[in-house]
Structures are given as structure tokens and as C-alpha cells.
Enzyme design. Structure first.
Site, PDB file in Angstrom:
ATOM      1  N   ASP A   9      43.372  35.226  38.678  1.00  0.00           N
ATOM      2  CA  ASP A   9      42.322  35.886  39.432  1.00  0.00           C
ATOM      3  C   ASP A   9      41.024  35.683  38.660  1.00  0.00           C
ATOM      4  O   ASP A   9      41.037  35.506  37.437  1.00  0.00           O
ATOM      5  CB  ASP A   9      42.654  37.373  39.564  1.00  0.00           C
ATOM      6  CG  ASP A   9      41.497  38.170  40.102  1.00  0.00           C
ATOM      7  OD1 ASP A   9      41.069  37.894  41.236  1.00  0.00           O
ATOM      8  OD2 ASP A   9      41.008  39.056  39.374  1.00  0.00           O
ATOM      9  N   ALA A  10      39.898  35.729  39.354  1.00  0.00           N
ATOM     10  CA  ALA A  10      38.615  35.484  38.686  1.00  0.00           C
ATOM     11  C   ALA A  10      37.938  36.759  38.209  1.00  0.00           C
ATOM     12  O   ALA A  10      37.746  36.983  37.013  1.00  0.00           O
ATOM     13  CB  ALA A  10      37.686  34.707  39.620  1.00  0.00           C
ATOM     14  N   TYR A  11      37.594  37.628  39.159  1.00  0.00           N
ATOM     15  CA  TYR A  11      36.726  38.766  38.850  1.00  0.00           C
ATOM     16  C   TYR A  11      37.498  39.931  38.252  1.00  0.00           C
ATOM     17  O   TYR A  11      38.369  40.505  38.900  1.00  0.00           O
ATOM     18  CB  TYR A  11      35.966  39.181  40.112  1.00  0.00           C
ATOM     19  CG  TYR A  11      35.086  38.069  40.624  1.00  0.00           C
ATOM     20  CD1 TYR A  11      33.998  37.630  39.863  1.00  0.00           C
ATOM     21  CD2 TYR A  11      35.356  37.421  41.810  1.00  0.00           C
ATOM     22  CE1 TYR A  11      33.193  36.585  40.307  1.00  0.00           C
ATOM     23  CE2 TYR A  11      34.559  36.376  42.259  1.00  0.00           C
ATOM     24  CZ  TYR A  11      33.485  35.965  41.500  1.00  0.00           C
ATOM     25  OH  TYR A  11      32.689  34.929  41.936  1.00  0.00           O
ATOM     26  N   ARG A  40      31.477  47.607  42.460  1.00  0.00           N
ATOM     27  CA  ARG A  40      32.777  46.935  42.443  1.00  0.00           C
ATOM     28  C   ARG A  40      33.756  47.569  43.433  1.00  0.00           C
ATOM     29  O   ARG A  40      34.452  46.864  44.180  1.00  0.00           O
ATOM     30  CB  ARG A  40      33.363  46.982  41.025  1.00  0.00           C
ATOM     31  CG  ARG A  40      34.774  46.440  40.880  1.00  0.00           C
ATOM     32  CD  ARG A  40      34.878  44.989  41.287  1.00  0.00           C
ATOM     33  NE  ARG A  40      36.181  44.423  40.946  1.00  0.00           N
ATOM     34  CZ  ARG A  40      36.624  43.247  41.359  1.00  0.00           C
ATOM     35  NH1 ARG A  40      35.863  42.490  42.130  1.00  0.00           N
ATOM     36  NH2 ARG A  40      37.805  42.811  41.010  1.00  0.00           N
ATOM     37  N   SER A 116      41.060  33.285  44.053  1.00  0.00           N
ATOM     38  CA  SER A 116      40.118  34.401  44.086  1.00  0.00           C
ATOM     39  C   SER A 116      39.607  34.711  45.480  1.00  0.00           C
ATOM     40  O   SER A 116      39.545  33.841  46.355  1.00  0.00           O
ATOM     41  CB  SER A 116      38.926  34.076  43.179  1.00  0.00           C
ATOM     42  OG  SER A 116      37.906  35.034  43.288  1.00  0.00           O
TER      43      SER A 116
END
Length: 219
Positions: A9-11, A40, A116
Site C-alpha cells: 500500500d502507498a499512503y 485523512r 493503492s
């Protein structure tokens, strides 16, 4: 155990989602952390609501809308910083251990990818800003299937694209709900519990829980 592929996953996993607000902390003031947390939370909420409604909008649009809500919710934050905060989101800091971990996994012969919710443009910018473009084999964005995690079609992009059984893929995420979705799909999952959150989704447990990605190479 060595896996054929490691997907991240990225974030929140590779990139620090709170770095954009932190970069302008002096101008935002004491409510900066609150602003970042609301930003977020709403960003993710909007992705889930849009998936359930069947009304896709790319993650950048949701990021903008979430920031607009956060700025209204936290009136002490200067709305004039909107443009600078959005610009900073394109160049989020990666966590300190990320470059070395990815290089070590790459050297072991594994394939590496990002999977992502981010739009292709967002992910490309973040990867280049962190100089990770030389170690990643692929970047998978939900934009391809126009559905957000935890829809099984998102995880299937990797299995189909790389022609791998799900069990051959090690999937890493800091988001427990993402880990639940990937576990349900059949990936071997590693929850990167950076903020020491309590366990949930007990019927879809991760194979491993780590505080950072640092131990992934030896785990």
C-alpha cells in the site's frame, strides 16, 4: 520465507500521509495534527462511500474534497494554505526505512509493486519524489478498475497482472481494513502497525504484525 512478490500500500505504508501538514506546521498552528487526522479520515471515508454508491471519483478529487472539509472543521487553520497543502501532498515523505527495505527485497529477486487507492498521477509523483522508481516493477492504481479498496477487484489486479496465485504475494499495509480485504482475497498479509493501533477484523487476521517495514526482510 521468501515470496515471489511483495506488494505495498502507498499512503501510510510507504508514504507519510501527515507529512503535508507537518511541512506547514508553523503556519497552521497548534491544531495541525487535528487538521491532518480529519483530512485523512475523510479522504478514506469518501472512498468507501463512493464505492458503495457506485459513483467513482479519482483519489485526487477525494483528497481535495477531504481537505476542504477539514479546513472548515478546523477554523483555526488558515484556508489560504489550501494550495500549498495540496502541493505538498504530491511530494509526501517516505518513511526512513523504506528505500533500504525495498532495495534489499529487490536484490533478493522478488518483484515489487505498489497497490493503492491513489490516482496514477499521484502515485507517480510520490514515487519519483522519494526516488523509488528504480526499485518498483509496477504501480497498480484503483483507477484501472474504478473501485476502491477493499473491493476484491483491486487486489485481483496484481494476481491477474503478474499471473500469480494470491498466496505467492506478500501484501503490506498500515491500514488494518486494507489488510482485512487483502487477507480475504488470499494474499499473505503483513500489517505495518506504525501507530500501535488495537487489533480488529479478527476473522481476517494478518500473517504478521510489524511496527515498521524494517523487519520485513528478515521476517
Amino acid at each position: 520465507m521468501q515470496y515471489a512478490a511483495y506488494v505495498f500500500d502507498a499512503y501510510g505504508t510507504l508514504f507519510d500521509v501527515h507529512a503535508a501538514v507537518r511541512r506547514h506546521a508553523d503556519r497552521i498552528g497548534p491544531d495541525g495534527q487535528l487538521l491532518s487526522e480529519i483530512w485523512r479520515a475523510k479522504q478514506l471515508e469518501y472512498s468507501w462511500v463512493r464505492s458503495l454508491m457506485g459513483s467513482y471519483a479519482d483519489f485526487w478529487q477525494l483528497t481535495e474534497q477531504a481537505l476542504d472539509f477539514a479546513l472548515r472543521k478546523v477554523p483555526s487553520a488558515d484556508p489560504g494554505l489550501r494550495t500549498k497543502l495540496l502541493e505538498a501532498y504530491w511530494r509526501l515523505d517516505c518513511y526512513p526505512e523504506v528505500p533500504a527495505v525495498l532495495k534489499a527485497l529487490k536484490a533478493s529477486g522478488a518483484r515489487l509493486a505498489i497497490l493503492s487507492n491513489g490516482s496514477p498521477e499521484m502515485l507517480e509523483a510520490a514515487v519519483k519524489s522519494a526516488a523509488l522508481d528504480q526499485v518498483l516493477d509496477d504501480i497498480y492504481s484503483v483507477d484501472t478498475v474504478r473501485r476502491f479498496k477493499t473491493d476484491p477487484a483491486v487486489y485481483d489486479m496484481v494476481a491477474t497482472g503478474w499471473r500469480l496465485y494470491p498466496g505467492a504475494v506478500s501484501f503490506q499495509s498500515s491500514n488494518r481494513w486494507d489488510i482485512a480485504g487483502a487477507t480475504k482475497f488470499g494474499f499473505r498479509t503483513v500489517w505495518i502497525n506504525r501507530s500501535n493501533q488495537p487489533e480488529e477484523y479478527r476473522d481476517f487476521p494478518p500473517a504478521l504484525i510489524l511496527p515498521t517495514l524494517e523487519s520485513l526482510v528478515t521476517a
